[in-house]
Design a protein around this motif. Structure first.
Motif, PDB file in Angstrom:
ATOM      1  N   UNK A 355       0.812  -1.218   0.000  1.00 39.28           N
ATOM      2  CA  UNK A 355       0.000   0.000   0.000  1.00 39.28           C
ATOM      3  C   UNK A 355       0.846   1.270   0.000  1.00 39.28           C
ATOM      4  N   UNK A 356       2.108   1.120   0.379  1.00 37.00           N
ATOM      5  CA  UNK A 356       3.013   2.278   0.333  1.00 37.00           C
ATOM      6  C   UNK A 356       4.424   1.790   0.051  1.00 37.00           C
ATOM      7  N   UNK A 357       5.119   2.495  -0.825  1.00 35.01           N
ATOM      8  CA  UNK A 357       6.457   2.075  -1.254  1.00 35.01           C
ATOM      9  C   UNK A 357       7.286   3.338  -1.500  1.00 35.01           C
ATOM     10  N   UNK A 358       8.028   3.759  -0.485  1.00 37.15           N
ATOM     11  CA  UNK A 358       8.866   4.960  -0.597  1.00 37.15           C
ATOM     12  C   UNK A 358      10.317   4.532  -0.468  1.00 37.15           C
ATOM     13  N   UNK A 359      11.081   4.702  -1.542  1.00 33.44           N
ATOM     14  CA  UNK A 359      12.422   4.125  -1.609  1.00 33.44           C
ATOM     15  C   UNK A 359      13.503   5.131  -1.228  1.00 33.44           C
ATOM     16  N   UNK A 360      14.636   4.649  -0.736  1.00 35.72           N
ATOM     17  CA  UNK A 360      15.760   5.520  -0.383  1.00 35.72           C
ATOM     18  C   UNK A 360      16.561   5.904  -1.622  1.00 35.72           C
ATOM     19  N   UNK A 373       4.234   0.293  -5.559  1.00 35.71           N
ATOM     20  CA  UNK A 373       3.057   0.564  -4.733  1.00 35.71           C
ATOM     21  C   UNK A 373       1.792   0.125  -5.474  1.00 35.71           C
ATOM     22  N   UNK A 374       0.920  -0.577  -4.755  1.00 37.03           N
ATOM     23  CA  UNK A 374      -0.307  -1.066  -5.351  1.00 37.03           C
ATOM     24  C   UNK A 374      -0.223  -2.489  -5.858  1.00 37.03           C
ATOM     25  N   UNK A 375       0.981  -3.027  -5.963  1.00 39.48           N
ATOM     26  CA  UNK A 375       1.162  -4.388  -6.449  1.00 39.48           C
ATOM     27  C   UNK A 375       0.857  -5.382  -5.332  1.00 39.48           C
ATOM     28  N   UNK A 410      10.396   3.005   3.233  1.00 42.67           N
ATOM     29  CA  UNK A 410       9.077   2.821   3.841  1.00 42.67           C
ATOM     30  C   UNK A 410       8.272   1.840   2.998  1.00 42.67           C
ATOM     31  N   UNK A 411       7.865   0.733   3.610  1.00 45.71           N
ATOM     32  CA  UNK A 411       7.001  -0.250   2.949  1.00 45.71           C
ATOM     33  C   UNK A 411       5.819  -0.519   3.861  1.00 45.71           C
ATOM     34  N   UNK A 412       4.611  -0.383   3.332  1.00 49.21           N
ATOM     35  CA  UNK A 412       3.412  -0.670   4.104  1.00 49.21           C
ATOM     36  C   UNK A 412       2.520  -1.634   3.329  1.00 49.21           C
ATOM     37  N   UNK A 413       1.710  -2.358   4.068  1.00 47.68           N
ATOM     38  CA  UNK A 413       0.816  -3.342   3.457  1.00 47.68           C
ATOM     39  C   UNK A 413       1.274  -4.758   3.677  1.00 47.68           C
TER      40      UNK A 413
END
Length: 579
Positions: A355-360, A373-375, A410-413
């Motif tokens: 649900x969230x994918x924010x990469x460094x 994100x969304x996969x 940041x990884x969520x889901x």
């Protein structure tokens, strides 16, 4: 040069090869299963084709389907990536027989080194020491007991074909032999289609050090440095780095010489990895991976050599442009594997929607990822989502940079191994470079990494309806906002590799997966911690255990059933309190 390459793989490695092809002006063709129809990595290919249904046996492992797509797409070469068919000598020969270029070593080399027993023999003939073990597969548990009587415990059961820790079981007590032998064979069949297993003496506290080699069709074989891959769980790697810390220069040279000797002995061509166990000053051949390795990026960062470019050029018949004395290692590189796993619950696979994918990002930071994100991460394949790789002028700079990058990520889901990496990279053993293959599971206390699952089984994990940024006393903070009937799930600590799931009387599935073994029957007495079922998810076996002592009232599943998270597996009746 090649004109069109079909990549017979998926996710981040498929995208990695697509990019290399495009760099060199080569048409990149991708394939996918029904589960991967809308996968984000497919956008990196010039064109893509459906292979077949979700099960790997009907898609990524189907030689006939892959070759059919290759013909329809008009390619002149096939790159297998890693996993799936990459170490299948029969597939390599089938590609060649179809008039295509195989981007890998000769089929004979794959066959010899893919069978760990013949690989041990090849290493010995090349003058390289091997760990004491059996020369032939073992067929009965009694043979395992005989080996234990002769060589002592612990011992290791290993799949004769394949790698990546699949089928490997360590026996530390005679009582474990029957279950370990059965599990090793079962996982070997599931992963490689063959159930042969053999035995080795299990070293007490070794390091796992491997050598990257690169060879062309003109007789040149180069050693591109070693990697330390000792930070593992379930005999599968979590962190890899190069150069290996605290390695004696003479031992480093011996590793390179041994790797080249073994490779030349089997007529190797292309990129490959020769793996060793190092204990004190002793060096033992472990196995050879006749393919590109997952952790190849760390070698690329310190040598400046693009290994996939090199694979493509070597397959096209070009000679390597370097001599051994021109290979220079500069700085230090570390890779962290970001897997969809619940670390606090025992590294159990955790498929689901991201649900969230924010990469460094930043200087010296590289991310090889196959998701977005969304996969929705399927449970049918490996749990690897991405590889976070950093370079620094020295080891401590690289380590600190990776800590920073993990904190930015940041990884969520779905739960991931990021929690583990944040813990491990600051652990005194890792900081000092004193990690062995047993550190994670037997020496480190991971209790502070809480499971992602809610405390009360059956309660769905609450997700915030939104995350908002606010200022409090001039300070910028993020706040999770929940609906009125929601509350964040409490988190608890895990105490072991096996997982008891469900309420006191109901054992439920901790994840989606397939039942591969049922360890109980109706009416059977069980003790808290006893094995109830073995659940396979994302190519890993997970042991689900009883949460109480009592009697089995009913078994709700059969071997081969597919279950979802929270499904009832077994109902237990608590033992009566003698008081």
């Amino acid at each position: 040069m090649l004109t069109a390459v079909l990549v017979a793989n998926r996710s981040e490695i498929a995208l990695r090869v697509f990019r290399a092809c495009r760099d060199l002006g080569v048409r990149a063709v991708g394939v996918y299963s029904e589960a991967d129809r809308f996968a984000p990595w497919l956008d990196g290919a010039d064109e893509t084709y459906l292979l077949g249904p979700t099960p790997a046996a009907e898609s990524y492992l189907s030689i006939a389907r892959v070759l059919d797509v290759a013909e329809r797409a008009g390619v002149d070469a096939i790159h297998p990536g890693y996993g799936f068919l990459s170490e299948n000598g029969g597939f390599a020969q089938a590609v060649i027989d179809a008039g295509l270029t195989w981007i890998g070593p000769p089929p004979d080399a794959i066959t010899v080194m893919g069978d760990k027993l013949s690989a041990r023999g090849a290493a010995e003939r090349a003058g390289v020491a091997v760990v004491p073990g059996t020369a032939e597969p073992v067929e009965r548990a009694e043979q395992v007991r005989a080996f234990a009587d002769e060589h002592g415990l612990p011992l290791a059961l290993k799949a004769a074909f394949g790698g990546g820790g699949r089928g490997l079981r360590v026996v530390r007590d005679i009582s474990e032999i029957d279950d370990a032998f059965e599990a090793s064979q079962r996982e070997a069949v599931a992963s490689f289609g063959r159930g042969e297993v053999y035995l080795e003496r299990y070293l007490d506290r070794p390091r796992h050090v491997e050598a990257q080699i690169l060879a062309d069709q003109h007789g040149h074989c180069l050693f591109l440095g070693e990697r330390d891959c000792s930070t593992q769980r379930r005999h599968q790697k979590l962190i890899e780095e190069t150069p290996a810390p605290h390695l004696d220069p003479d031992l480093r040279r011996a590793i390179g010489e041994a790797a080249v000797a073994v490779s030349e002995h089997v007529g190797y061509v292309g990129a490959g990895t020769v793996e060793f166990l190092v204990e004190a000053d002793d060096l033992y051949f472990l196995e050879m991976n006749t393919r590109l390795q997952v952790e190849h990026p760390v070698t690329e960062l310190v040598t400046g050599i693009d290994l996939v470019h090199a694979q493509l050029r070597v397959a096209a018949g070009e000679a390597l442009p370097w001599e051994q004395d021109e290979i220079a290692v500069r700085g230090h590189a570390i890779e962290a594997r970001i897997n969809a796993e619940d670390v606090g619950a025992g590294f159990v696979p955790a498929p689901g929607k991201i649900t969230r994918w924010r990469t460094p990002s930043g200087p010296g930071v590289r991310l090889d990822a196959g998701v977005a994100e969304g996969w929705t991460v399927p449970n049918a394949y490996d749990s690897l989502l991405a590889k976070l790789v950093v370079w620094g002028a020295d080891r401590d700079e690289a380590r600190r940079k990776l800590v920073r990058a993990c904190n930015e990520f940041v990884v969520e889901g779905v739960p991931t191994t990021l929690d583990f990496h944040r813990f491990a990279l600051t652990h005194p053993d890792f900081v000092a470079g004193r990690v062995s293959t047993i550190s994670v599971e037997r020496e480190w206390q991971l209790d502070e990494i809480a499971p992602a699952a809610p405390t009360e089984p059956g309660d769905p994990p609450a997700a915030p309806s939104q995350v908002v940024t606010v200022e409090v006393d001039g300070r910028r903070v993020e706040v999770a906002v929940f609906e009125p009937d929601q509350a964040p799930p409490r988190r608890r600590r895990a105490t072991g590799r096996g997982r008891a799931a469900g309420s006191a009387g109901t054992v439920t599935a901790p994840m989606q997966g397939t039942i591969v073994k049922i360890g109980v029957a109706e009416g059977k007495e069980v003790t808290r911690g006893d094995l109830v079922v073995v659940l396979e998810a994302m190519k890993m076996e997970n042991h689900v255990r009883a949460a109480l002592t009592g009697r089995v009232a009913s078994v709700h599943v059969e071997q081969g059933d597919t279950v979802n998270t929270g499904d009832a597996l077994v109902t237990l009746e608590p033992a009566e309190d003698p008081a």
